[in-house]
Design an enzyme around this catalytic site. Sequence first.
Site, PDB file in Angstrom:
ATOM      1  N   SER A 181       0.719  -1.048  -0.008  1.00 11.16           N
ATOM      2  CA  SER A 181       0.036  -0.029  -0.073  1.00 11.16           C
ATOM      3  C   SER A 181       0.918   1.200   0.040  1.00 11.16           C
ATOM      4  CB  SER A 181      -0.862  -0.062   1.452  1.00 11.16           C
ATOM      5  OG  SER A 181      -1.359   1.316   1.406  1.00 11.16           O
ATOM      6  N   TYR A 226      -1.269  -0.613  10.346  1.00 13.75           N
ATOM      7  CA  TYR A 226      -1.349  -0.814   9.130  1.00 13.75           C
ATOM      8  C   TYR A 226      -0.135  -0.582   8.215  1.00 13.75           C
ATOM      9  CZ  TYR A 226      -3.489  -0.701   4.312  1.00 13.75           C
ATOM     10  OH  TYR A 226      -3.741  -1.038   3.148  1.00 13.75           O
TER      11      TYR A 226
HETATM   12  N1  NAP Z   1      -8.782  -0.327  -1.261  1.00 10.90           N
HETATM   13  C1  NAP Z   1      -7.765   0.594  -1.132  1.00 10.90           C
HETATM   14  O1  NAP Z   1      -7.693   1.936  -1.446  1.00 10.90           O
HETATM   15  C2  NAP Z   1      -6.129   0.133  -1.034  1.00 10.90           C
HETATM   16  C3  NAP Z   1      -5.196   1.048  -0.867  1.00 10.90           C
HETATM   17  C4  NAP Z   1      -3.969   0.353  -0.704  1.00 10.90           C
HETATM   18  C5  NAP Z   1      -3.641  -0.816  -0.598  1.00 10.90           C
HETATM   19  N2  NAP Z   1      -4.830  -1.793  -0.701  1.00 10.90           N
HETATM   20  C6  NAP Z   1      -4.573  -3.270  -0.050  1.00 10.90           C
HETATM   21  O2  NAP Z   1      -5.404  -3.860  -1.178  1.00 10.90           O
HETATM   22  C7  NAP Z   1      -5.748  -5.308  -0.611  1.00 10.90           C
HETATM   23  C8  NAP Z   1      -7.069  -5.469  -0.861  1.00 10.90           C
HETATM   24  O3  NAP Z   1      -7.885  -4.451  -0.546  1.00 10.90           O
HETATM   25  P1  NAP Z   1      -9.358  -3.866  -0.883  1.00 10.90           P
HETATM   26  O4  NAP Z   1      -9.519  -2.853  -0.720  1.00 10.90           O
HETATM   27  O5  NAP Z   1      -9.586  -4.712  -2.404  1.00 10.90           O
HETATM   28  O6  NAP Z   1     -10.256  -4.900  -0.127  1.00 10.90           O
HETATM   29  P2  NAP Z   1     -11.861  -5.405   0.108  1.00 10.90           P
HETATM   30  O7  NAP Z   1     -12.544  -4.687  -1.027  1.00 10.90           O
HETATM   31  O8  NAP Z   1     -12.447  -5.216   1.578  1.00 10.90           O
HETATM   32  O9  NAP Z   1     -11.495  -6.973  -0.095  1.00 10.90           O
HETATM   33  C9  NAP Z   1     -10.938  -7.772   0.604  1.00 10.90           C
HETATM   34  C10 NAP Z   1     -10.858  -9.352   0.401  1.00 10.90           C
HETATM   35  O10 NAP Z   1     -10.449 -10.190   1.199  1.00 10.90           O
HETATM   36  C11 NAP Z   1     -11.038 -11.184   2.057  1.00 10.90           C
HETATM   37  N3  NAP Z   1     -10.886 -11.216   3.205  1.00 10.90           N
HETATM   38  C12 NAP Z   1     -10.849 -10.213   4.316  1.00 10.90           C
HETATM   39  N4  NAP Z   1     -10.627 -10.735   5.440  1.00 10.90           N
HETATM   40  C13 NAP Z   1     -10.063 -11.989   5.197  1.00 10.90           C
HETATM   41  C14 NAP Z   1      -9.579 -12.944   5.970  1.00 10.90           C
HETATM   42  N5  NAP Z   1      -9.455 -12.968   7.280  1.00 10.90           N
HETATM   43  N6  NAP Z   1      -9.332 -14.197   5.374  1.00 10.90           N
HETATM   44  C15 NAP Z   1      -9.535 -14.515   4.036  1.00 10.90           C
HETATM   45  N7  NAP Z   1      -9.931 -13.424   3.377  1.00 10.90           N
HETATM   46  C16 NAP Z   1     -10.398 -12.317   3.971  1.00 10.90           C
HETATM   47  C17 NAP Z   1     -12.470 -10.619   1.557  1.00 10.90           C
HETATM   48  O11 NAP Z   1     -13.515 -11.644   1.532  1.00 10.90           O
HETATM   49  P3  NAP Z   1     -14.313 -12.274   2.659  1.00 10.90           P
HETATM   50  O12 NAP Z   1     -14.908 -11.109   3.422  1.00 10.90           O
HETATM   51  O13 NAP Z   1     -15.198 -13.076   2.205  1.00 10.90           O
HETATM   52  O14 NAP Z   1     -13.338 -12.996   3.338  1.00 10.90           O
HETATM   53  C18 NAP Z   1     -12.346  -9.985   0.265  1.00 10.90           C
HETATM   54  O15 NAP Z   1     -12.469 -10.838  -0.855  1.00 10.90           O
HETATM   55  C19 NAP Z   1      -5.341  -5.126   0.781  1.00 10.90           C
HETATM   56  O16 NAP Z   1      -4.170  -5.772   0.956  1.00 10.90           O
HETATM   57  C20 NAP Z   1      -5.379  -3.646   1.035  1.00 10.90           C
HETATM   58  O17 NAP Z   1      -4.374  -3.349   2.149  1.00 10.90           O
HETATM   59  C21 NAP Z   1      -6.080  -1.222  -0.682  1.00 10.90           C
END
Ligand code: NAP
Length: 333
Positions: free
Chosen positions: A203, A216
């Site tokens: 991130s 984080y």
């Molecule tokens: N979105 C942003 O702005 C952003 C920015 C920088 C970095 N990131 C990084 O990108 C990655 C994805 O983020 P996102 O924003 O796409 O997240 P998201 O939309 O909240 O999706 C999270 C995914 O992870 C699964 N998940 C959550 N907790 C889990 C657990 N304990 N075990 C297994 N699966 C789990 C969820 O499915 P279930 O709930 O069914 O398990 C879902 O498929 C993360 O590493 C985040 O730190 C995101």
Amino acid sequence: MVLESLPVIHDALAPILANKQATDAIWIVGAAVVASTAIRALLFLGNTIYTSFLRPAKKLSKLGKWAIVTGATDGLGKAYAKALAKQGLSVLLISRTQSKLDEVAKEISDKYKVETKTAQVDYSKFSEDVAANLRKTIDSLEVGVLVNNVGISYTYPEKFDKLDEATLRNLVHINCDSVVLMSHMVIGQMDKRKKGAIINVSSASGLFPMGLLTVYSGTKSFVDFFSRALSQEYPNLYIQSVMPFMVVSKLAGLKRPTWNAPTPDDYVRSSLPTIGYEDRTLGYWAHKVSGLIQYLPFNLGEKFTYNTHADINKRYLKRQARITAEAAGKKSQ
Ligand SMILES: NC(=O)c1ccc[n+]([C@@H]2O[C@H](COP(=O)([O-])OP(=O)(O)OC[C@H]3O[C@@H](n4cnc5c(N)ncnc54)[C@H](OP(=O)(O)O)[C@@H]3O)[C@@H](O)[C@H]2O)c1
């Protein structure tokens, strides 16, 4: 004070300013600084345009039959899973909720005509037994690409001592342990075949320390360092640290895209073709521009981010207090 010292400065500079050779030299140095800054800005712009829109992508389906994506049912993980299936890779989808896994697996196999498998894993409880089972499944597949995407953040920016222990443990287990163990499960077979890609979703919070998201930020900087160090050990493999700023998702709490917060599909469409070229990427043109904040002098980037988080914290707590007061008011009526 500065104004008072102006005549002193003027007097001190007077002999230099009166000397034509000295003023010519000052002009030349000044022009050289401006020209070199302009050239660097143009090179940055040209490089961003070329790498974001024009450079040909590597054929990831050549790396092996299967892709594995953690946290694959939403946000960036789902976008990676779809983009890899579109390139012809079969996909093993991993997340917590079986019904969501089934839905995404069907969507992908219907649309892209590739094989899919699912594994229900909660990375906050990734015991030795669960890991051993998953390792068995993975050993039976030819894995070309692993996307270590699963991750959680805070509900809102908060001071370290206010976080409960369960949250601290979850942040470390889900954001760090999963990346280490999943990489270990695939790297042996990739190394033997001398091909494969591991994409570690860090991130922008890992670019520099971000107070009020301390844990984080720390876990994401771990993912970045882990990824870059691993890449040194396995030069035959593509190992990439991806460092997005905001992307529309549940985790980010964003519903609509903006110029610098793309949808997950748009983000992955931009970041996936950087594999094989960039071991560390911000992944999206607007994020590359936002990333310049890390080079500001006097830690201005860190200070600005901290103040923004402090502001969000204040507004969040105020809103929560209002909701609690309204609920209490309703109860007493
Ligand atoms: N979105 C942003 O702005 C952003 C920015 C920088 C970095 N990131 C990084 O990108 C990655 C994805 O983020 P996102 O924003 O796409 O997240 P998201 O939309 O909240 O999706 C999270 C995914 O992870 C699964 N998940 C959550 N907790 C889990 C657990 N304990 N075990 C297994 N699966 C789990 C969820 O499915 P279930 O709930 O069914 O398990 C879902 O498929 C993360 O590493 C985040 O730190 C995101």
